[in-house]
Design an enzyme around this catalytic site. Sequence first.
Site, mmCIF file in Angstrom:
data_model
loop_
_atom_site.group_PDB
_atom_site.id
_atom_site.type_symbol
_atom_site.label_atom_id
_atom_site.label_comp_id
_atom_site.label_asym_id
_atom_site.label_seq_id
_atom_site.Cartn_x
_atom_site.Cartn_y
_atom_site.Cartn_z
ATOM 1 N N ASP A 85 0.852 -1.190 0.000
ATOM 2 C CA ASP A 85 0.000 0.000 0.000
ATOM 3 C C ASP A 85 0.888 1.240 0.000
ATOM 4 O O ASP A 85 2.061 1.178 0.393
ATOM 5 C CB ASP A 85 -0.939 0.000 1.225
ATOM 6 C CG ASP A 85 -0.193 -0.073 2.549
ATOM 7 O OD1 ASP A 85 0.717 -0.909 2.673
ATOM 8 O OD2 ASP A 85 -0.500 0.726 3.455
ATOM 9 N N GLU A 149 -0.066 -0.945 5.663
ATOM 10 C CA GLU A 149 1.003 -0.477 6.544
ATOM 11 C C GLU A 149 0.853 1.011 6.825
ATOM 12 O O GLU A 149 0.991 1.461 7.958
ATOM 13 C CB GLU A 149 2.361 -0.757 5.889
ATOM 14 C CG GLU A 149 3.532 -0.703 6.850
ATOM 15 C CD GLU A 149 4.195 0.663 6.942
ATOM 16 O OE1 GLU A 149 5.079 0.824 7.781
ATOM 17 O OE2 GLU A 149 3.828 1.586 6.192
HETATM 18 ZN ZN ZN Z 1 6.961 2.004 4.168
#
Ligand code: ZN
Length: 454
Positions: A85, A149
Site C-alpha cells: 500500500d 502499513e
Molecule cells: Zn513504508
Amino acid sequence: MDCKPYIRAHQDELLASLAALIRIPSIEGTPEPGAPYGREPRRCLAETLALCERLGLKTTVMDDRIGWCEYGEGEQMVAVLCHLDVVPAGEDWKLAEPFSGEIKDGRIYGRGAMDDKGPAVAAIYALAALKEKGFVPSHRIRLLFGTNEETGFHDILWYKEHGGEIPVMGFAPDIEYPIINGEKGVMNCTFSRKLHQTGAFRLLRFEGGSAFNISPAYAVAELACPPEAASMIHAPKVTVTPIEGGIRVEAEGIASHASVPELGENAVGRLAMALAQLPLEGELADCIAFLSERIGMETRGESFGIAMRDELSGDLTFNLGVAAFAEEALSLTLSVRYPVSKTYDEAYPKLLRGFSLGGFTETAMQHLAAIYFPPESELVQKLSRVYEAQTGQKAVLRATGGSTYAKSIPNTLAFGPLFPGDISHIHQQDEYMEIEQLLRNAEMFAAALYELAR
Ligand SMILES: [Zn+2]
C-alpha cells in the site's frame, strides 16, 4: 552464493515488474467484500503474488489482507516484511507522473518506488536468484506482503492475531541501512472535547493537518465575534482576515514527520497560541488555553510531564498531527514516540491525565511497543556481517523514531532500503528509486536471506 549475475541479468524484468505494481494506485480505499482495505491494495497484492508464481514461488493470501510467497523446507521460517500500500500522491510532482512507473535517467519513478514496492520486488528477485542457484535453506524463507502499513498496520496485526507464523529472524526493508536495531514505542491517539459555547466569541471552524504522523503545515480557525477582534491578534506567521460576522485566523507551520517533529513547526499549536490572545470566555477559553499552554509548539511533551530521553534513541517526541472541529466537538490526533528503554506505563498515564484535566476524553488509541536488539544479538550480528561484506563499510547500529512492521512481528528489525547518503523521497513528491540502488538492495537481500536461512 553469488546472486549478483542472476539479478543483473534480470534487471529489465525486475524493473518492468516494479513499474506494473507502481501503476496500481494502492492507496487505502473503501472496504468491499474481498477487499478490506479497498480494491487497489487488493489488486496490487494479487499482481505481486502472480509475479511470485511466475518465478516459481508458492503463494498464500490470508483473508485478503496480507499475502506471502515461500521457498524451501524446514520447521522454522525467516521472513522479509514488505508492504504494497502507498500514501496518496499529493501535489507538485515535477519529474514524472506519480503512478507512471516511468524509467528514465537511471531511476524508476512513482509513488511506492522506494516505499515499499521497490524493496518488495527486490526481495522477490533476491529469492528467485537463490532458488535459481539451487540454494537449499535449513529454514523456509517467506516474503510477506502487507496492504495496510501506511494507515495503521491492521494487516500485520491481523496476521499476528489470527495465527500467522512468526519468523525466527527477519527484516523489514522500510527505513535505511545499515541496521536499525531499535524503534521507539508509538502511541497514536485521539482525544475529543465537546464545547458548550457561551460568550461573545464562538468557534465556527478549527482545523489543521491531515495525518497523525506529520506536523501540520497549515491550520485555520473561524470565529463569530465582534469586528474589533481582528486587531487583537499579533503573531508571526499568523494572518487574520475579517469575514462576515467575525474573523478568520490562519497559521503557517512546517510539515515534518512525527519521528522528528522538532524539524517542523506545528501550525495547529501556533493557531491556538494566537487565539489565546483573544478575550475568550467559558469553555472555549479553557479549551484554547489548554491547547496553547499544554501543547503549543512543544515537541517533547514537556507540559504533560512526559519529556524523557535515553542514550540509545534520544528524546520522546510529541506530534499533534490533526485537529478537527465538528458538531461542537474538538478532536486532536497525535503521535507520541517514547525512547526504546522506556515503557508505555512511563508515558501514557500522564498523557491521559493531562488531557482529562483539559476536559478531553480518549476516543482512539493504538500502541506499538518499542523494540530493541542489543548489538550482540544473533540477528544484528548476522545482518552486520552481510552488510559489511556487501558494502565494505562498517555496519553502524542506530535506533530511530520511525516505525516499521518490525514493531509488530517479533524477531525482526528494519534493514534498508536507503544506503548512507541516499536522498529519501518517501511520502514526498517525485518519489523514485535509483536502478542501481534497487539492484544493490536485491543483492543485499539475497545475501541476508542466505545468511539467515542457511
Ligand atoms: Zn513504508
